[in-house]
Design a protein around this motif. Structure first.
Motif, short mmCIF file in Angstrom:
data_model
loop_
_atom_site.label_atom_id
_atom_site.label_comp_id
_atom_site.label_asym_id
_atom_site.label_seq_id
_atom_site.Cartn_x
_atom_site.Cartn_y
_atom_site.Cartn_z
N UNK A 121 86.13 42.64 14.34
CA UNK A 121 84.68 42.48 14.19
C UNK A 121 83.97 42.67 15.53
N UNK A 122 84.58 42.18 16.61
CA UNK A 122 83.99 42.35 17.94
C UNK A 122 83.92 43.82 18.32
N UNK A 123 85.00 44.54 18.08
CA UNK A 123 85.01 45.97 18.39
C UNK A 123 84.07 46.75 17.47
N UNK A 124 84.00 46.35 16.20
CA UNK A 124 83.08 47.01 15.27
C UNK A 124 81.64 46.87 15.73
N UNK B 168 76.81 35.35 33.12
CA UNK B 168 75.62 34.93 33.85
C UNK B 168 74.52 35.99 33.80
N UNK B 169 74.89 37.26 33.76
CA UNK B 169 73.92 38.35 33.72
C UNK B 169 73.41 38.64 32.31
N UNK B 170 74.11 38.13 31.31
CA UNK B 170 73.78 38.48 29.92
C UNK B 170 72.41 37.97 29.50
N UNK B 171 71.66 38.82 28.77
CA UNK B 171 70.41 38.42 28.11
C UNK B 171 70.68 37.99 26.67
N UNK B 172 71.78 38.51 26.11
CA UNK B 172 72.09 38.28 24.70
C UNK B 172 73.60 38.17 24.53
N UNK B 173 74.02 37.12 23.82
CA UNK B 173 75.44 36.91 23.54
C UNK B 173 75.64 36.87 22.02
N UNK B 174 76.48 37.77 21.52
CA UNK B 174 76.89 37.73 20.12
C UNK B 174 78.18 36.93 20.02
N UNK B 175 78.22 35.98 19.10
CA UNK B 175 79.38 35.12 18.89
C UNK B 175 79.98 35.46 17.53
N UNK B 176 81.21 35.94 17.53
CA UNK B 176 81.81 36.41 16.29
C UNK B 176 83.05 35.62 15.88
N UNK C 76 70.13 34.49 24.88
CA UNK C 76 70.00 34.19 23.46
C UNK C 76 71.37 34.36 22.81
N UNK C 77 71.65 33.52 21.83
CA UNK C 77 72.97 33.53 21.21
C UNK C 77 72.84 33.76 19.71
N UNK C 78 73.55 34.78 19.22
CA UNK C 78 73.51 35.16 17.81
C UNK C 78 74.91 35.01 17.23
N UNK C 79 75.02 34.25 16.15
CA UNK C 79 76.30 34.03 15.49
C UNK C 79 76.45 34.94 14.28
N UNK C 80 77.60 35.60 14.18
CA UNK C 80 77.98 36.37 12.99
C UNK C 80 79.32 35.82 12.55
#
Length: 348
Positions: A46-49, A99-107, A128-132
């Motif tokens: 899912x991370x690679x997708x 530390x540099x990230x503006x957006x983190x996707x959590x899978x 910002x953190x987005x969960x999938x």
């Protein structure tokens, strides 16, 4: 900020969720994708997708995948898997990217606790953190946006829904499709558990894009080392115990036994399912030593709720048919506790 949680595909409130998501994406130049400790097939796939999808849609953004520790060779054939950053081997670089990230996707996890040594870094990040995800009861306060579908087979299936509702199915190429199919195949144990008619509909569409399902199946389920095969034979002949009274089977594996068979990450994948192949066995458990604790994997058929059991007795959770937990006692005491708790749980 308001969270949006969706458990059924027909309940997606796309306007609010995706307007916020597009806002996050438009103002994010540095994106990090993170999955859980001891990443399995669904976590990596899912991370690679998502990585391939974001790279295709947002060519100028910097996108990286970080996982807490290494993953098994049977997933390293996936395209760009060699670019996944292993935190335990690249701590300084990983910290810099987060530390540099503006957006983190959590899978493929529902709590930052499951990211191991990455937990505090992610929580303290201003991104910002987005969960999938597809696990029940996500830790709502830890994420800015949540796309959680408990009925889904896998995070990879939810990723497909994510792309579909964005209206970007046209961007699903062979690389993305292969990742989604691999994740679904892995988390359903080749469609033997946790799949439904919607899962198979998605798989049908994915296969039409040109995924070579035989290649995926070969890499996932038929590419083991000789040591792995000897270990499997050993646990079947020497370590599996059956308790007919409870329709229960269990397997345990000590640190010394892992060393004896040159254990690598992923070698015990599917061991929790092995007792389920025996007639009348409806509950199985696999116990294995880690540095500071015993990791336990539960599987079930019938009415036994593995998620509730793991939550109640072993500080864990997961799904009704598949869950996990931990014990900080030794192996013998842990198994004794487990058998006592099984009796108590079934009697209630």
């Amino acid at each position: 900020m308001k969270k949006f949680i969706f458990n059924k595909i027909m309940e997606y409130k796309t306007k609010n969720f995706f307007s916020k998501l597009k806002e996050f994406l438009n103002f994010s130049d540095n994106i990090v994708i993170i999955s859980h400790q001891n990443p399995d097939g669904d976590a990596i796939s899912s991370s690679l997708g998502l990585f391939h999808f974001l790279k295709k849609k947002y060519e100028n953004k910097k996108i990286n995948i970080i996982v807490p520790n290494n993953f098994h060779h049977f997933l390293k054939w996936l395209k760009k898997s060699n670019e996944i950053i292993i935190f335990s081997e690249n701590e300084t670089y990983s910290i810099e990217l987060i530390k540099k990230a503006n957006l983190i996707f959590c899978l493929d996890f529902n709590s930052m606790l499951r990211t191991g040594d990455l937990e505090n870094l992610i929580i303290s990040s201003k991104a910002k953190k987005v969960l999938i995800d597809h696990h029940p009861s996500p830790e709502i306060e830890q994420f800015d946006l949540i796309l959680s579908k408990e009925s889904a087979s896998s995070a990879s299936e939810v990723l497909y829904n994510f792309i579909e509702i964005l209206g970007e199915k046209k961007l699903i190429d062979k690389n993305i499709a292969e990742c989604i199919f691999t994740g679904i195949s892995s988390d359903t144990n080749s469609f033997s558990v946790n799949s439904n008619s919607l899962t198979h509909k998605i798989v049908s569409e994915i296969l039409e894009i040109g995924v070579d399902k035989e290649k995926v199946q070969k890499n996932l389920f038929h590419s083991f080392s000789f040591d792995k095969m000897k270990l499997t034979a050993y646990v079947l002949s020497e370590k599996m115990k059956i308790f007919p009274k409870y329709n229960l089977g269990l397997i345990s594996l000590s640190a010394e036994e892992k060393e004896k068979f040159n254990f690598e990450v992923g070698d015990s994948e599917n061991f929790a399912n092995l007792p389920m192949s025996i007639k009348d066995i409806e509950i199985s458990a696999f116990f294995t030593n880690y540095k500071d604790f015993i990791k336990i994997s539960f599987r079930s058929m019938g009415n036994f709720n593995a998620n509730l059991f793991a939550r109640k007795y072993f500080n864990g959770g997961g799904h009704k048919k598949a869950s996990g937990g931990k014990s900080y006692k030794n192996m013998e005491e842990t198994i004794e506790d487990f058998l006592f708790y099984i009796k108590e749980f079934l009697n209630n």
